[in-house]
Design a protein around this motif. Sequence first.
Motif, PDB file in Angstrom:
ATOM      1  N   SER A 323     -28.956  45.330 -37.798  1.00 19.43           N
ATOM      2  CA  SER A 323     -29.087  45.966 -36.941  1.00 19.43           C
ATOM      3  C   SER A 323     -27.615  46.661 -36.307  1.00 19.43           C
ATOM      4  O   SER A 323     -26.637  45.745 -36.083  1.00 19.43           O
ATOM      5  CB  SER A 323     -29.908  45.467 -35.626  1.00 19.43           C
ATOM      6  OG  SER A 323     -31.076  45.017 -36.007  1.00 19.43           O
ATOM      7  N   MET A 324     -27.672  47.765 -36.104  1.00 16.63           N
ATOM      8  CA  MET A 324     -26.253  48.497 -35.666  1.00 16.63           C
ATOM      9  C   MET A 324     -26.498  48.753 -34.317  1.00 16.63           C
ATOM     10  O   MET A 324     -27.262  49.262 -33.766  1.00 16.63           O
ATOM     11  CB  MET A 324     -25.874  49.496 -36.448  1.00 16.63           C
ATOM     12  CG  MET A 324     -25.592  49.169 -37.995  1.00 16.63           C
ATOM     13  SD  MET A 324     -24.198  48.467 -38.161  1.00 16.63           S
ATOM     14  CE  MET A 324     -23.002  49.392 -37.897  1.00 16.63           C
ATOM     15  N   VAL A 325     -25.433  48.542 -33.468  1.00  8.25           N
ATOM     16  CA  VAL A 325     -25.239  48.917 -32.106  1.00  8.25           C
ATOM     17  C   VAL A 325     -24.313  49.788 -31.920  1.00  8.25           C
ATOM     18  O   VAL A 325     -22.957  49.356 -31.805  1.00  8.25           O
ATOM     19  CB  VAL A 325     -25.050  47.763 -31.192  1.00  8.25           C
ATOM     20  CG1 VAL A 325     -24.988  47.974 -29.654  1.00  8.25           C
ATOM     21  CG2 VAL A 325     -26.554  46.729 -31.371  1.00  8.25           C
ATOM     22  N   ASN A 326     -24.177  51.241 -31.779  1.00 14.72           N
ATOM     23  CA  ASN A 326     -25.541  51.797 -32.000  1.00 14.72           C
ATOM     24  C   ASN A 326     -25.870  52.563 -33.595  1.00 14.72           C
ATOM     25  O   ASN A 326     -25.020  51.992 -34.227  1.00 14.72           O
ATOM     26  CB  ASN A 326     -25.538  53.261 -31.153  1.00 14.72           C
ATOM     27  CG  ASN A 326     -25.835  52.606 -29.304  1.00 14.72           C
ATOM     28  OD1 ASN A 326     -26.499  51.984 -29.082  1.00 14.72           O
ATOM     29  ND2 ASN A 326     -24.865  53.282 -28.583  1.00 14.72           N
ATOM     30  N   ALA A 327     -27.068  52.786 -33.439  1.00 17.16           N
ATOM     31  CA  ALA A 327     -27.367  53.206 -35.023  1.00 17.16           C
ATOM     32  C   ALA A 327     -26.293  54.065 -35.491  1.00 17.16           C
ATOM     33  O   ALA A 327     -25.717  55.073 -34.809  1.00 17.16           O
ATOM     34  CB  ALA A 327     -28.629  53.950 -35.226  1.00 17.16           C
ATOM     35  N   LEU A 328     -25.867  54.194 -36.818  1.00 16.38           N
ATOM     36  CA  LEU A 328     -24.930  55.123 -37.612  1.00 16.38           C
ATOM     37  C   LEU A 328     -25.533  56.446 -37.330  1.00 16.38           C
ATOM     38  O   LEU A 328     -26.888  56.709 -37.409  1.00 16.38           O
ATOM     39  CB  LEU A 328     -24.928  54.716 -38.999  1.00 16.38           C
ATOM     40  CG  LEU A 328     -24.394  53.367 -39.291  1.00 16.38           C
ATOM     41  CD1 LEU A 328     -24.446  52.941 -40.791  1.00 16.38           C
ATOM     42  CD2 LEU A 328     -22.872  53.259 -38.721  1.00 16.38           C
ATOM     43  N   GLY A 329     -24.834  57.620 -36.841  1.00 18.21           N
ATOM     44  CA  GLY A 329     -25.137  58.718 -36.888  1.00 18.21           C
ATOM     45  C   GLY A 329     -25.571  58.883 -35.329  1.00 18.21           C
ATOM     46  O   GLY A 329     -25.728  60.263 -34.900  1.00 18.21           O
ATOM     47  N   ALA A 330     -25.700  58.104 -34.344  1.00 23.26           N
ATOM     48  CA  ALA A 330     -26.125  58.372 -32.939  1.00 23.26           C
ATOM     49  C   ALA A 330     -24.810  59.267 -32.304  1.00 23.26           C
ATOM     50  O   ALA A 330     -25.413  59.960 -31.443  1.00 23.26           O
ATOM     51  CB  ALA A 330     -26.310  57.061 -32.077  1.00 23.26           C
ATOM     52  N   GLY A 331     -23.731  59.303 -32.977  1.00 18.94           N
ATOM     53  CA  GLY A 331     -22.794  60.141 -32.135  1.00 18.94           C
ATOM     54  C   GLY A 331     -22.880  61.594 -32.324  1.00 18.94           C
ATOM     55  O   GLY A 331     -22.116  62.460 -31.477  1.00 18.94           O
ATOM     56  N   VAL A 332     -23.862  62.286 -33.034  1.00 17.94           N
ATOM     57  CA  VAL A 332     -24.236  63.519 -32.926  1.00 17.94           C
ATOM     58  C   VAL A 332     -24.648  63.833 -31.527  1.00 17.94           C
ATOM     59  O   VAL A 332     -24.368  64.967 -31.275  1.00 17.94           O
ATOM     60  CB  VAL A 332     -25.505  63.726 -34.063  1.00 17.94           C
ATOM     61  CG1 VAL A 332     -26.735  63.226 -33.334  1.00 17.94           C
ATOM     62  CG2 VAL A 332     -25.540  65.348 -34.060  1.00 17.94           C
ATOM     63  N   LEU A 333     -25.257  63.086 -30.726  1.00 13.72           N
ATOM     64  CA  LEU A 333     -25.721  63.289 -29.441  1.00 13.72           C
ATOM     65  C   LEU A 333     -24.605  63.506 -28.473  1.00 13.72           C
ATOM     66  O   LEU A 333     -24.704  63.964 -27.325  1.00 13.72           O
ATOM     67  CB  LEU A 333     -26.644  62.426 -28.837  1.00 13.72           C
ATOM     68  CG  LEU A 333     -27.929  62.155 -29.786  1.00 13.72           C
ATOM     69  CD1 LEU A 333     -29.102  61.294 -29.036  1.00 13.72           C
ATOM     70  CD2 LEU A 333     -28.618  63.574 -29.873  1.00 13.72           C
ATOM     71  N   GLU A 334     -23.413  63.236 -28.856  1.00 12.21           N
ATOM     72  CA  GLU A 334     -22.238  63.290 -27.998  1.00 12.21           C
ATOM     73  C   GLU A 334     -21.282  64.653 -27.967  1.00 12.21           C
ATOM     74  O   GLU A 334     -20.824  64.955 -27.164  1.00 12.21           O
ATOM     75  CB  GLU A 334     -20.921  62.270 -28.468  1.00 12.21           C
ATOM     76  CG  GLU A 334     -21.410  60.957 -28.134  1.00 12.21           C
ATOM     77  CD  GLU A 334     -20.049  59.967 -28.603  1.00 12.21           C
ATOM     78  OE1 GLU A 334     -19.151  60.410 -28.883  1.00 12.21           O
ATOM     79  OE2 GLU A 334     -20.203  58.602 -28.271  1.00 12.21           O
ATOM     80  N   LEU A 335     -21.947  65.309 -28.858  1.00  6.48           N
ATOM     81  CA  LEU A 335     -21.445  66.877 -29.063  1.00  6.48           C
ATOM     82  C   LEU A 335     -21.459  67.694 -27.491  1.00  6.48           C
ATOM     83  O   LEU A 335     -22.553  67.555 -26.823  1.00  6.48           O
ATOM     84  CB  LEU A 335     -22.150  67.660 -29.986  1.00  6.48           C
ATOM     85  CG  LEU A 335     -22.182  67.203 -31.541  1.00  6.48           C
ATOM     86  CD1 LEU A 335     -22.746  68.336 -32.409  1.00  6.48           C
ATOM     87  CD2 LEU A 335     -20.782  66.883 -31.830  1.00  6.48           C
TER      88      LEU A 335
END
Length: 808
Positions: A323-335
């Motif tokens: 489990s990753m905190v946070n999931a890989l790729g979640a940073g797309v929502l930071e745009l």
Amino acid sequence: MPAASSPRRPDLFAGYNRLPGVADELFDAGGQMRPVWRRFVDRFAKLSPAEIATRFERGNNYLRDAGVYFRQYSTEPGAERDWPLSHIPVILHDSEWDEICAGLAQRADLLERVVADLYGPAELVRDGHLPASLIARSPQWLRPMVGVTPADGHYLHLLAFEIGRSPDGSWLVLGDRLEAPSGAGFALENRMATGRIFPERFPRAYIHRLAGFFHDFRAQMERLAQAEGRPGGQSAILTPGPSNDTYYEHTYIARYLGMLLLEGEDLLVENGALKVRTIEGPQPIGALWRRIDAAFADPLELNADSRIGTPGLLEAVRQGNLSMVNALGAGVLELRAMMAFLPRISEVLTGKKLALPNIATWWCGGETERDYVLSKAEKMLIGPALTPALPFDVTARTAMGGRFAGGAEGDLRDWIEANAADLVGQEAVALSTTPAWVTEPGQTLAEGRMEPRPMTIRVFATRTPAGWRFMKGGYARIGHSGDATALAMQKGGSVADVWIVSDRQVPKDTMVPEGNAPFRRATPGVVPARAADNLFWLGRYVERTEDAIRLIRAYHLRLATTDNPADPLLRRLRAFLGGYGIDLGKPVPDALIERITMAQACAAKVRDRFSVDGWAALSDLHKTAAQTLRDVEPGDDAAKAMFVLVRKITGFSGLVQDNMYRFQGWRFLSLGRALERADALTALLHGLSDADAPDGALDLAVEVADCVITHRRRYAVETSRDTVVDLLALDADNPRSILFQIQAMREQAAALPGAMEHGRLAALSRAIVPIEAFLSVATPDRLTPRALLKLRGDLGQISNLVTSAYLR
């Protein structure tokens, strides 16, 4: 005779002038002090300038003593500056905070649904609510994650939100932090520092604590790590390493939470499961709180140029073993551009508007939106759409007030039209101000004054089985001027504690487990191979440094006496040190500074396992050597400087020896010191006890080994080869002898994992025991130059065995 009246205290808020058109945290729109500030202001106003300076310096001293620093980006790698604490806290009432958190909880749920859709059915793109081109061009969008559902069903577990108050008094979200949100550890340190500044029962008894949040977060990490199918799984923090600007926070929070702090090289993937390399072999990792950008996490499937990731990490996630905190790729929502669409998406997915809106944003890739931005350009911030940077983190190509912020030339309209898909326009909101104690260059803290400064607050949330739990506080970024673009610490801004204050005393949340279970002593935990490696070499570099300091001191003491660099003993000593790359052409050779630097680099890699006092002592040694000893003169002056360094490095060694917990990592540190000291003594005897050695060489050897008094008491005669070799090589009671070091190495090796193999000694112990046996029965005449050379070779083999058995 009337009593003398006490001097009138200055009005500390007399010059606090609210900025027009801007909300203020201290005063409301009607100019009245907000009730939540009243008790603090009443008490603060009773302090004299001298008392204020004393209190503020108390907080600064805590941060310095604790080793809290901020790594400044600069042309010099590793540039650091003191933690920029703004001593006056930001104060909010808990009723207002609860409203903020309720709105952010709604937003957190929305972000979870959006990221799940983007890496799942992609209905938001299909139905036109998000532009496909915007998502596809995002550097944070990870195509290999498409179709990968987290094992626990959730993409987001720890969030941070940057919020600010608008001129009308309402709160706005300025940015979402999901990739690798930082600041939670710094919030703790800010709280510790302000606790030193304001220790009174009020306000402390009425300020909500932070510990409950971390208790819940650690529990969540443990649940993820030990989920079904992950027997023995541990939770850990994945850091980019000491070069990262927030590395101190990583080490601090790892110690506070009792979690492993790992770098990419510590990990490997076997059969789709993630494991940490330890001195006992690979151990399973079930959950990672990553503090590195997702694209660098796996060079095999993501960024092939990454040197800080772990090959196969994504496969462990894909198979449900991690489990990753946070999931890989979640940073797309930071745009930044994402904020243009979230308000509408909220209505589509939930049927509700966002209770806490984000800053108004328009993506210029749409024709209508582009035309609107062009028509309102003088009232907007216009900048990159595909960046996670906050609105006020401007660059040279950000437009503010209708012109480029960096003074760049060019037509704004042409620039927007040519780069429309890569730009957003955002409402230029004037952020609220908060009280800050301001000093001008050259002024003391006592000469400061209270002024309003723009601020934002970072709010943290963690997922729990009962929903989102918010930290009752956070940390605020404070501008160093009235300019809201000067908020970032990289630009000289500072940070402040955030007090969430109640009308009644608050419960004492702690990290202590609940319930009445019997006490159990916690085990020290596993030692990653990289940590053991750095402790091993820390011991070696510290010993190398001390040896060099003592040799350099001996040289300059004799130079001061003879004033003859051509003296045979001085020539021999120069040649001996030259063999180690130490050029005595400078009183403080560069190679000596390099040895201290290498020791400090090893210690930096294990900051989570190293004492604060030990780190401070090592840093002080480096500072003294690098800054104050460059201009010393040869002879007496240089010798005195070396005396200073000897005291400082032995102080460091004493701290480590007396205070460091005897866990396995300490054994590697001790092994490194003993091995290096044995090698240095062997080299010293080989270089200064041969038949051709000049007069005084044996006395010099005894002096460098710090055994002058011992030799006089033991032998009551002048030095001879027999007495010197006996004392420095064969005396088991002399902590500066070779035999003493070999015995120490044998004891440490016997306590390491795998010391026995199939009922007999492992290779490391088998290599040490014959050396100990030889030295235990040898006489000085048997330690010939050839025997000493062989001994150095045997010691080198021991180093190789330590590395091959434990450090790979």
